[in-house]
Design an enzyme around this catalytic site. Sequence first.
Site, PDB file in Angstrom:
ATOM      1  N   ARG A  74      27.230  39.784  18.764  1.00  0.00           N
ATOM      2  CA  ARG A  74      28.503  40.044  19.437  1.00  0.00           C
ATOM      3  C   ARG A  74      28.688  41.553  19.456  1.00  0.00           C
ATOM      4  O   ARG A  74      28.737  42.178  18.385  1.00  0.00           O
ATOM      5  CB  ARG A  74      29.670  39.358  18.721  1.00  0.00           C
ATOM      6  CG  ARG A  74      31.036  39.747  19.264  1.00  0.00           C
ATOM      7  CD  ARG A  74      32.166  38.866  18.779  1.00  0.00           C
ATOM      8  NE  ARG A  74      32.141  37.577  19.451  1.00  0.00           N
ATOM      9  CZ  ARG A  74      33.152  36.712  19.468  1.00  0.00           C
ATOM     10  NH1 ARG A  74      34.276  37.005  18.831  1.00  0.00           N
ATOM     11  NH2 ARG A  74      33.050  35.559  20.110  1.00  0.00           N
ATOM     12  N   GLN A 120      30.373  30.569  25.354  1.00  0.00           N
ATOM     13  CA  GLN A 120      31.670  29.963  25.653  1.00  0.00           C
ATOM     14  C   GLN A 120      31.552  29.038  26.855  1.00  0.00           C
ATOM     15  O   GLN A 120      32.055  27.910  26.860  1.00  0.00           O
ATOM     16  CB  GLN A 120      32.694  31.074  25.943  1.00  0.00           C
ATOM     17  CG  GLN A 120      34.073  30.565  26.300  1.00  0.00           C
ATOM     18  CD  GLN A 120      34.761  29.877  25.133  1.00  0.00           C
ATOM     19  OE1 GLN A 120      34.849  30.443  24.059  1.00  0.00           O
ATOM     20  NE2 GLN A 120      35.221  28.655  25.328  1.00  0.00           N
ATOM     21  N   HIS A 129      30.418  36.065  28.266  1.00  0.00           N
ATOM     22  CA  HIS A 129      30.509  35.221  27.071  1.00  0.00           C
ATOM     23  C   HIS A 129      29.812  33.889  27.390  1.00  0.00           C
ATOM     24  O   HIS A 129      30.451  32.854  27.536  1.00  0.00           O
ATOM     25  CB  HIS A 129      31.987  35.012  26.704  1.00  0.00           C
ATOM     26  CG  HIS A 129      32.209  34.501  25.318  1.00  0.00           C
ATOM     27  ND1 HIS A 129      31.182  34.251  24.422  1.00  0.00           N
ATOM     28  CD2 HIS A 129      33.361  34.172  24.657  1.00  0.00           C
ATOM     29  CE1 HIS A 129      31.695  33.817  23.290  1.00  0.00           C
ATOM     30  NE2 HIS A 129      33.001  33.749  23.402  1.00  0.00           N
ATOM     31  N   ARG A 132      32.068  24.020  21.117  1.00  0.00           N
ATOM     32  CA  ARG A 132      31.294  25.231  20.835  1.00  0.00           C
ATOM     33  C   ARG A 132      30.143  24.895  19.869  1.00  0.00           C
ATOM     34  O   ARG A 132      29.032  25.371  20.021  1.00  0.00           O
ATOM     35  CB  ARG A 132      32.182  26.319  20.205  1.00  0.00           C
ATOM     36  CG  ARG A 132      33.330  26.825  21.069  1.00  0.00           C
ATOM     37  CD  ARG A 132      32.839  27.556  22.301  1.00  0.00           C
ATOM     38  NE  ARG A 132      31.930  28.650  21.973  1.00  0.00           N
ATOM     39  CZ  ARG A 132      32.305  29.878  21.618  1.00  0.00           C
ATOM     40  NH1 ARG A 132      33.583  30.188  21.575  1.00  0.00           N
ATOM     41  NH2 ARG A 132      31.420  30.828  21.342  1.00  0.00           N
ATOM     42  N   ASP A 167      42.891  33.109  29.479  1.00  0.00           N
ATOM     43  CA  ASP A 167      42.434  33.810  28.279  1.00  0.00           C
ATOM     44  C   ASP A 167      43.477  34.882  27.964  1.00  0.00           C
ATOM     45  O   ASP A 167      44.360  35.169  28.787  1.00  0.00           O
ATOM     46  CB  ASP A 167      41.046  34.437  28.553  1.00  0.00           C
ATOM     47  CG  ASP A 167      40.430  35.105  27.320  1.00  0.00           C
ATOM     48  OD1 ASP A 167      40.921  34.882  26.199  1.00  0.00           O
ATOM     49  OD2 ASP A 167      39.453  35.870  27.495  1.00  0.00           O
ATOM     50  N   CYS A 169      39.750  29.667  26.062  1.00  0.00           N
ATOM     51  CA  CYS A 169      38.626  29.890  25.141  1.00  0.00           C
ATOM     52  C   CYS A 169      39.106  30.106  23.718  1.00  0.00           C
ATOM     53  O   CYS A 169      38.335  29.918  22.781  1.00  0.00           O
ATOM     54  CB  CYS A 169      37.801  31.078  25.619  1.00  0.00           C
ATOM     55  SG  CYS A 169      38.764  32.588  25.780  1.00  0.00           S
TER      56      CYS A 169
HETATM   57  N1  NVA Z   1      38.383  37.962  26.377  1.00  0.00           N
HETATM   58  C1  NVA Z   1      38.467  37.751  24.952  1.00  0.00           C
HETATM   59  C2  NVA Z   1      37.672  36.562  24.551  1.00  0.00           C
HETATM   60  C3  NVA Z   1      37.761  36.197  23.113  1.00  0.00           C
HETATM   61  C4  NVA Z   1      36.916  35.042  22.767  1.00  0.00           C
HETATM   62  C5  NVA Z   1      37.991  39.003  24.229  1.00  0.00           C
HETATM   63  O1  NVA Z   1      37.001  39.599  24.651  1.00  0.00           O
HETATM   64  O2  NVA Z   1      38.616  39.388  23.251  1.00  0.00           O
HETATM   65  N1   CP Z   2      36.342  31.827  21.987  1.00  0.00           N
HETATM   66  C1   CP Z   2      35.726  32.603  21.059  1.00  0.00           C
HETATM   67  O1   CP Z   2      34.638  33.155  21.276  1.00  0.00           O
HETATM   68  O2   CP Z   2      36.398  32.672  19.889  1.00  0.00           O
HETATM   69  P1   CP Z   2      36.030  33.627  18.672  1.00  0.00           P
HETATM   70  O3   CP Z   2      36.347  35.027  19.063  1.00  0.00           O
HETATM   71  O4   CP Z   2      36.897  33.111  17.542  1.00  0.00           O
HETATM   72  O5   CP Z   2      34.567  33.471  18.366  1.00  0.00           O
END
Ligand code: NVA
Ligand code: CP
Length: 300
Positions: A102, A132, A129, A287, A219, A259
């Site tokens: 990540r 997801q 992502h 997931r 989101d 998500c």
């Molecule tokens: N768009 C959000 C998704 C979190 C799973 C982020 O990048 O923080």
């Molecule tokens: N939706 C998602 O990726 O959640 P987290 O940030 O908790 O992994």
Amino acid sequence: MKGLISISDLSKGEIFDVLKLALRLKDERSRGTFSEVLRHKTLGMIFEKPSTRTRTAFEVAIVELGGYPIYLNRNDLQLGRGETIADTARVLSKYLSGIILRATRHSTIVEMADYASIPVINALSDLEHPCQLLADLMTIYEKKGTLSGLKLAWIGDGNNVCNSAILACACFGMRIDVACPRGYEPNAEIVERGQKLSAVRIIRDPLEAASAADILYTDTWISMGDEAASAERLRAFSKYRVDEKVLDRANDDAIVLHCLPAHRGQEITDEVMDGPHSVVFVQAENRLHAQKALLLTLPL
Ligand code: NVA
Ligand code: CP
């Protein structure tokens, strides 16, 4: 397929295979059956940002498949002191069977994959992502029995999840309307690629997007890393909330996806999130199954 950097790394057939496997694994898990195919395999999980679902689902998936996950915060690695991504990738490839990453910048994941000789999985970047979307497609398939001929309405920020949603919808010929404020559109190159395969529209009106939708998806307005612009974003997105009015425009049997993590009262109301159309916690559960299926599909 070596790893998973973009959801578009998988063909329609490959995604279907992952989804079918994920559904089988979900059923087997509910009966307490596990196959330890990752025995003696160790996967590294490097996270530059927080995570509840992605991290936990991967750790549980790896353990249930008989493998061993190592969680590595970027700052606990020499990466945090300036060792290059390329050298890190070369070294970790000697120990591990795969890297789950990540990253703040998508280019970090691409570079890691370029120099690693083992599969690299994008566990979220600023651009995409893909993990997801595997769970999202699985949830849509479970609830609707198909992935074609559907309309998805994305309400809110044209962010990483939205970019992957566009590519996933395009892959299955699903129509997607993205309703977002000016200046918060999804990645232009991804929109263009999506439009070559399916009907992708970027519009301003959330009610128009939601009209006759089978799936409503939203989101957070403030993604990880966007915190400095919170005030500006709260203002820009105030009309892009999935509430009862938006839900009323969708089909009677529409499902609502998020998500997560949700910011209740901002992009989604409690009423909708806890209401009968919401499948957000099935989506979160999926997931685990989808990521397990992905691990079984990659050449780890
Ligand atoms: N768009 C959000 C998704 C979190 C799973 C982020 O990048 O923080
Ligand atoms: N939706 C998602 O990726 O959640 P987290 O940030 O908790 O992994």
